[in-house]
Motif scaffolding. Structure first.
Motif, PDB file in Angstrom:
ATOM      1  N   SER A 105     -55.144   5.384  14.008  1.00 53.39           N
ATOM      2  CA  SER A 105     -55.851   6.489  14.273  1.00 53.39           C
ATOM      3  C   SER A 105     -57.250   6.581  13.637  1.00 53.39           C
ATOM      4  O   SER A 105     -58.074   6.973  14.244  1.00 53.39           O
ATOM      5  CB  SER A 105     -55.007   7.639  13.525  1.00 53.39           C
ATOM      6  N   LEU A 106     -57.432   5.643  12.555  1.00 55.47           N
ATOM      7  CA  LEU A 106     -58.730   5.455  12.017  1.00 55.47           C
ATOM      8  C   LEU A 106     -59.589   4.297  12.303  1.00 55.47           C
ATOM      9  O   LEU A 106     -60.656   4.266  12.351  1.00 55.47           O
ATOM     10  CB  LEU A 106     -58.361   5.252  10.543  1.00 55.47           C
TER      11      LEU A 106
ATOM     12  N   ARG B 123     -61.521   1.600  14.547  1.00 54.87           N
ATOM     13  CA  ARG B 123     -62.750   1.804  15.591  1.00 54.87           C
ATOM     14  C   ARG B 123     -63.382   3.063  15.638  1.00 54.87           C
ATOM     15  O   ARG B 123     -63.663   3.354  16.883  1.00 54.87           O
ATOM     16  CB  ARG B 123     -61.979   1.392  16.947  1.00 54.87           C
ATOM     17  N   GLY B 124     -63.296   3.938  14.520  1.00 54.08           N
ATOM     18  CA  GLY B 124     -64.249   5.042  14.659  1.00 54.08           C
ATOM     19  C   GLY B 124     -63.521   6.212  15.495  1.00 54.08           C
ATOM     20  O   GLY B 124     -64.337   7.043  15.953  1.00 54.08           O
ATOM     21  N   GLN B 125     -62.092   6.224  15.841  1.00 56.38           N
ATOM     22  CA  GLN B 125     -61.604   6.937  16.692  1.00 56.38           C
ATOM     23  C   GLN B 125     -61.741   8.509  16.306  1.00 56.38           C
ATOM     24  O   GLN B 125     -61.832   9.458  17.172  1.00 56.38           O
ATOM     25  CB  GLN B 125     -60.186   6.528  16.712  1.00 56.38           C
ATOM     26  N   LEU B 126     -61.941   8.563  14.882  1.00 58.07           N
ATOM     27  CA  LEU B 126     -62.183  10.061  14.516  1.00 58.07           C
ATOM     28  C   LEU B 126     -63.426  10.544  14.068  1.00 58.07           C
ATOM     29  O   LEU B 126     -63.635  11.627  13.653  1.00 58.07           O
ATOM     30  CB  LEU B 126     -61.212  10.186  13.439  1.00 58.07           C
ATOM     31  N   GLY B 127     -64.497   9.812  14.614  1.00 60.66           N
ATOM     32  CA  GLY B 127     -65.769   9.970  14.723  1.00 60.66           C
ATOM     33  C   GLY B 127     -66.357   9.507  13.408  1.00 60.66           C
ATOM     34  O   GLY B 127     -67.752  10.085  12.949  1.00 60.66           O
ATOM     35  N   ALA B 128     -65.903   8.508  12.682  1.00 56.50           N
ATOM     36  CA  ALA B 128     -66.496   7.716  11.507  1.00 56.50           C
ATOM     37  C   ALA B 128     -65.869   6.467  11.159  1.00 56.50           C
ATOM     38  O   ALA B 128     -64.519   6.391  11.821  1.00 56.50           O
ATOM     39  CB  ALA B 128     -66.130   8.510  10.221  1.00 56.50           C
TER      40      ALA B 128
ATOM     41  N   ALA C 232     -68.077   8.310  -8.559  1.00 52.91           N
ATOM     42  CA  ALA C 232     -68.764   7.477  -7.853  1.00 52.91           C
ATOM     43  C   ALA C 232     -69.375   8.007  -6.770  1.00 52.91           C
ATOM     44  O   ALA C 232     -70.129   7.320  -5.977  1.00 52.91           O
ATOM     45  CB  ALA C 232     -67.929   6.157  -7.264  1.00 52.91           C
ATOM     46  N   GLY C 233     -69.200   9.324  -6.437  1.00 55.89           N
ATOM     47  CA  GLY C 233     -69.841  10.113  -5.342  1.00 55.89           C
ATOM     48  C   GLY C 233     -68.970  10.375  -3.939  1.00 55.89           C
ATOM     49  O   GLY C 233     -69.333  10.811  -3.119  1.00 55.89           O
ATOM     50  N   TYR C 234     -67.623   9.986  -4.340  1.00 51.18           N
ATOM     51  CA  TYR C 234     -66.921  10.079  -3.010  1.00 51.18           C
ATOM     52  C   TYR C 234     -65.903  11.275  -3.161  1.00 51.18           C
ATOM     53  O   TYR C 234     -65.404  11.786  -4.178  1.00 51.18           O
ATOM     54  CB  TYR C 234     -65.815   8.718  -3.068  1.00 51.18           C
ATOM     55  N   ARG C 235     -65.687  11.918  -1.898  1.00 50.07           N
ATOM     56  CA  ARG C 235     -64.839  12.869  -1.925  1.00 50.07           C
ATOM     57  C   ARG C 235     -63.398  12.316  -1.267  1.00 50.07           C
ATOM     58  O   ARG C 235     -63.323  11.214  -0.438  1.00 50.07           O
ATOM     59  CB  ARG C 235     -65.300  13.683  -0.660  1.00 50.07           C
ATOM     60  N   ILE C 236     -62.192  12.874  -2.112  1.00 50.54           N
ATOM     61  CA  ILE C 236     -61.016  12.170  -1.784  1.00 50.54           C
ATOM     62  C   ILE C 236     -60.107  13.072  -1.023  1.00 50.54           C
ATOM     63  O   ILE C 236     -60.142  14.212  -1.613  1.00 50.54           O
ATOM     64  CB  ILE C 236     -60.276  11.775  -3.034  1.00 50.54           C
ATOM     65  N   ILE C 237     -59.340  12.972   0.155  1.00 51.47           N
ATOM     66  CA  ILE C 237     -58.368  13.603   0.679  1.00 51.47           C
ATOM     67  C   ILE C 237     -57.167  12.907   0.530  1.00 51.47           C
ATOM     68  O   ILE C 237     -57.173  11.588   0.905  1.00 51.47           O
ATOM     69  CB  ILE C 237     -58.700  14.032   2.175  1.00 51.47           C
ATOM     70  N   ARG C 238     -56.084  13.514   0.192  1.00 53.11           N
ATOM     71  CA  ARG C 238     -54.739  12.876  -0.277  1.00 53.11           C
ATOM     72  C   ARG C 238     -53.748  13.390   1.053  1.00 53.11           C
ATOM     73  O   ARG C 238     -53.745  14.632   1.430  1.00 53.11           O
ATOM     74  CB  ARG C 238     -54.032  13.096  -1.291  1.00 53.11           C
ATOM     75  N   PHE C 239     -52.769  12.573   1.485  1.00 55.15           N
ATOM     76  CA  PHE C 239     -51.807  12.830   2.161  1.00 55.15           C
ATOM     77  C   PHE C 239     -50.695  12.027   1.580  1.00 55.15           C
ATOM     78  O   PHE C 239     -50.765  11.038   1.033  1.00 55.15           O
ATOM     79  CB  PHE C 239     -51.941  12.236   3.650  1.00 55.15           C
ATOM     80  N   THR C 240     -49.278  12.569   1.985  1.00 58.38           N
ATOM     81  CA  THR C 240     -48.188  11.938   1.404  1.00 58.38           C
ATOM     82  C   THR C 240     -47.705  11.069   2.489  1.00 58.38           C
ATOM     83  O   THR C 240     -47.941  11.146   3.447  1.00 58.38           O
ATOM     84  CB  THR C 240     -47.071  12.824   1.012  1.00 58.38           C
ATOM     85  N   ASN C 241     -46.603   9.953   2.014  1.00 53.49           N
ATOM     86  CA  ASN C 241     -46.160   9.192   3.054  1.00 53.49           C
ATOM     87  C   ASN C 241     -45.362   9.942   3.885  1.00 53.49           C
ATOM     88  O   ASN C 241     -45.461   9.890   5.322  1.00 53.49           O
ATOM     89  CB  ASN C 241     -45.051   8.222   2.571  1.00 53.49           C
TER      90      ASN C 241
ATOM     91  N   ASP D  52     -46.166  13.171   5.151  1.00 51.57           N
ATOM     92  CA  ASP D  52     -46.911  13.639   5.892  1.00 51.57           C
ATOM     93  C   ASP D  52     -47.387  12.915   7.004  1.00 51.57           C
ATOM     94  O   ASP D  52     -47.295  13.300   8.270  1.00 51.57           O
ATOM     95  CB  ASP D  52     -48.268  13.991   5.231  1.00 51.57           C
ATOM     96  N   VAL D  53     -47.432  11.647   6.606  1.00 50.52           N
ATOM     97  CA  VAL D  53     -47.953  10.556   7.797  1.00 50.52           C
ATOM     98  C   VAL D  53     -46.790  10.500   8.722  1.00 50.52           C
ATOM     99  O   VAL D  53     -46.955  10.218   9.807  1.00 50.52           O
ATOM    100  CB  VAL D  53     -48.283   9.421   7.058  1.00 50.52           C
ATOM    101  N   LEU D  54     -45.658  10.127   8.169  1.00 52.11           N
ATOM    102  CA  LEU D  54     -44.592   9.673   8.786  1.00 52.11           C
ATOM    103  C   LEU D  54     -44.187  10.837   9.987  1.00 52.11           C
ATOM    104  O   LEU D  54     -43.665  10.553  10.790  1.00 52.11           O
ATOM    105  CB  LEU D  54     -43.337   9.239   8.021  1.00 52.11           C
ATOM    106  N   GLY D  55     -44.160  12.109   9.321  1.00 58.28           N
ATOM    107  CA  GLY D  55     -43.603  13.245  10.154  1.00 58.28           C
ATOM    108  C   GLY D  55     -44.679  13.741  10.925  1.00 58.28           C
ATOM    109  O   GLY D  55     -44.177  14.416  11.702  1.00 58.28           O
ATOM    110  N   ASN D  56     -45.902  13.608  10.728  1.00 57.13           N
ATOM    111  CA  ASN D  56     -46.850  14.141  11.582  1.00 57.13           C
ATOM    112  C   ASN D  56     -48.310  13.423  11.597  1.00 57.13           C
ATOM    113  O   ASN D  56     -49.145  14.087  10.949  1.00 57.13           O
ATOM    114  CB  ASN D  56     -47.219  15.627  11.146  1.00 57.13           C
ATOM    115  N   VAL D  57     -48.294  12.022  12.076  1.00 60.21           N
ATOM    116  CA  VAL D  57     -49.564  11.531  11.772  1.00 60.21           C
ATOM    117  C   VAL D  57     -50.599  11.903  12.697  1.00 60.21           C
ATOM    118  O   VAL D  57     -51.735  11.996  12.573  1.00 60.21           O
ATOM    119  CB  VAL D  57     -49.169  10.013  12.463  1.00 60.21           C
ATOM    120  N   GLU D  58     -50.260  12.648  13.684  1.00 59.09           N
ATOM    121  CA  GLU D  58     -51.362  13.353  14.575  1.00 59.09           C
ATOM    122  C   GLU D  58     -52.005  14.468  13.877  1.00 59.09           C
ATOM    123  O   GLU D  58     -53.230  14.504  13.916  1.00 59.09           O
ATOM    124  CB  GLU D  58     -50.754  13.666  16.101  1.00 59.09           C
ATOM    125  N   GLY D  59     -51.221  15.244  13.224  1.00 59.14           N
ATOM    126  CA  GLY D  59     -51.588  16.453  12.537  1.00 59.14           C
ATOM    127  C   GLY D  59     -52.557  15.780  11.079  1.00 59.14           C
ATOM    128  O   GLY D  59     -53.641  16.283  10.864  1.00 59.14           O
ATOM    129  N   VAL D  60     -52.014  14.788  10.625  1.00 62.43           N
ATOM    130  CA  VAL D  60     -52.845  14.072   9.595  1.00 62.43           C
ATOM    131  C   VAL D  60     -54.308  13.484   9.962  1.00 62.43           C
ATOM    132  O   VAL D  60     -55.306  13.725   9.466  1.00 62.43           O
ATOM    133  CB  VAL D  60     -52.276  12.970   8.986  1.00 62.43           C
TER     134      VAL D  60
END
Length: 121
Positions: free
Chosen positions: A29-30, A32-37, A85-94, A96-104
């Motif tokens: 999903s991430l 080739r810039g599929q999510l806009g970044a 270092a200036g980064y924002r972190i967003i976290r998901f669990t395994n 989350d990804v396995l159960g709903n990759v589209e939602g993640v």
């Protein structure tokens, strides 16, 4: 003149070659810039490696597996260093990804849109 900071690119390359099935699933999903970044995998941030990193938006996406539950204090130190270092972190669990990759993916896309709108009001 800016001081060059060497990065552990060999270790990053090794981590990219040892991708977990959950990271591989989210990468679909991430990539080739599929999510806009543009995201990169296993990128060094100081002495740590971000699962997925968008330099432009200073955004890190982390996937936390079982080992993270056992190392919460170590992860807290790591999180503080990456945020310093200036980064924002967003976290998901395994799970989350396995159960709903589209939602993640939609959640990440919403953060990307929010970051873009804050950068260009």
């Amino acid at each position: 003149m800016a001081k060059f900071k060497p990065r552990d690119t060999e270790r990053a390359r090794a981590l990219r070659n040892q991708v977990t099935p959950v990271e591989r699933l989210l990468w679909r999903s991430l990539a080739r810039g599929q999510l806009g970044a543009k995201f990169s995998r296993q990128m060094p941030v100081g002495p740590y490696f971000a699962d997925f990193l968008c330099r432009e938006l200073m955004l890190v996406v982390e996937i936390d597996g079982f080992s993270h539950e056992m190392r919460q204090e170590v992860d807290a130190v790591r999180t503080r260093a990456i945020e310093a270092a200036g980064y924002r972190i967003i976290r998901f669990t395994n799970a989350d990804v396995l159960g709903n990759v589209e939602g993640v993916a939609r959640a990440i896309q919403a953060v990307v849109r929010e970051a873009r709108s804050q950068a260009h009001p």
